[in-house]
Design an enzyme around this catalytic site. Structure first.
Site, PDB file in Angstrom:
ATOM      1  N   ARG A 172       0.828  -1.205   0.000  1.00 32.19           N
ATOM      2  CA  ARG A 172       0.000   0.000   0.000  1.00 32.19           C
ATOM      3  C   ARG A 172       0.864   1.257   0.000  1.00 32.19           C
ATOM      4  O   ARG A 172       0.520   2.250  -0.641  1.00 32.19           O
ATOM      5  CB  ARG A 172      -0.958  -0.013   1.204  1.00 32.19           C
ATOM      6  CG  ARG A 172      -2.097  -1.012   1.034  1.00 32.19           C
ATOM      7  CD  ARG A 172      -2.976  -1.059   2.263  1.00 32.19           C
ATOM      8  NE  ARG A 172      -3.594   0.234   2.539  1.00 32.19           N
ATOM      9  CZ  ARG A 172      -4.211   0.526   3.675  1.00 32.19           C
ATOM     10  NH1 ARG A 172      -4.279  -0.362   4.643  1.00 32.19           N
ATOM     11  NH2 ARG A 172      -4.763   1.719   3.856  1.00 32.19           N
ATOM     12  N   CYS A 232      -0.713   6.216   8.955  1.00 37.02           N
ATOM     13  CA  CYS A 232      -1.034   4.863   8.473  1.00 37.02           C
ATOM     14  C   CYS A 232      -2.211   5.003   7.524  1.00 37.02           C
ATOM     15  O   CYS A 232      -2.298   5.974   6.779  1.00 37.02           O
ATOM     16  CB  CYS A 232      -1.334   3.930   9.649  1.00 37.02           C
ATOM     17  SG  CYS A 232      -2.623   4.541  10.760  1.00 37.02           S
TER      18      CYS A 232
END
Length: 276
Positions: A172, A232
């Site tokens: 990601r 995050c």
């Protein structure tokens, strides 16, 4: 009480009147798991459920953003958690959400907060007692005051040189995997470093040693003894990085609470694909 306590420590102190225990388990929406439902089925005796989704600013478009101090304090009093209590947070989640509970409580000036090393998984693996259902009422006072521990998108755009570490997985971060949230672009912010939160933990869910944590930060290009910004996907797993820095002795790490769910959804923010 240390910031990280063992299951042996908890077994010895379980039931002490000033020890408040919180289950802050939260699961990704696609996991088909409910932290609250699992808590009602089984939890550490005396624990209360700390709902990361409920304890959030519902008016903000990004998920589970921090609430106001007034709302948080009121919620803690209703939950039976006092600011002067010794508060022990644990989870039963593969993404180690106790660190988010720890950060939130400290952000609103609870000073005696610890994480149960290894969490509920380790507690039950050792055959220790559990109970089910809702906990009994507990009177509490929580006068919440915010610390300066949050960085906003605007601050990051205005100061692009801030040391920034992203706790998402490599795929990601580099953009080789699509973001699970609709409308969120792949990749990472320019200059960000990548330290996946899962690398901080042992196989049994306990944190790695301080020396190992130092090495992991160094390999990611971050000095864990100096101020940095952690992010995050949605402001949850980044708190594992902040807690790891705390174990090393650094309380100057700050959280970008909006994280990639905010940054990646904004077409005006710069984004990079590939390795750091």
């Amino acid at each position: 009480m240390d910031s990280l306590v063992s299951t042996d420590w908890l077994a010895q102190h379980l039931g002490e009147p000033d020890l408040a225990i919180l289950d802050s388990s939260w699961h990704m929406p696609a996991s088909d798991r409910s932290g609250r439902d699992e808590f009602l089925k089984a939890h550490i005796p005396g624990a209360r459920f700390f709902d990361i989704d409920d304890l959030s600013d519902r008016a903000h478009p990004a998920p589970h953003m921090l609430p106001s101090a007034a709302d948080f304090g009121q919620a803690m009093e209703q939950l039976g958690i006092g600011r002067e209590d010794r508060i022990l947070v644990y989870d039963n989640s593969p993404i180690h959400t106790a660190a988010r509970g720890w950060f939130m409580l400290r952000h609103f000036r609870a000073d005696k907060v610890a994480i149960l090393d290894g969490g509920f998984q380790k507690w039950t693996a050792e055959g220790r007692p559990t109970e089910s259902g809702e906990p009994a009422h507990r009177d509490a006072q929580f006068d919440a005051v915010e610390r300066d521990a949050i960085v906003t998108k605007e601050q990051l755009l205005a100061a692009p040189g801030l040391p920034w570490v992203d706790a998402r997985g490599k795929g990601r971060f580099e953009g080789s995997e699509a973001d699970p949230r609709a409308g969120v672009a792949p990749g990472h912010a320019p200059g960000a470093h990548n330290l996946p939160f899962g690398s901080l933990y042992r196989e049994d869910g306990r944190f790695k040693s301080v020396d190992e944590l130092r090495r992991l930060f160094a390999e990611a290009g971050i000095d864990p003894t100096r101020p940095f910004v952690a992010s995050c996907g949605s402001g949850v797993t980044a708190n594992s990085l902040i807690f790891a820095a705390h174990l090393i002795g650094n309380d100057d790490a700050r959280l970008y609470d909006g994280s990639w769910s905010e940054w990646g959804a904004d077409p005006a923010t710069p984004k990079v694909l590939g390795p750091a």
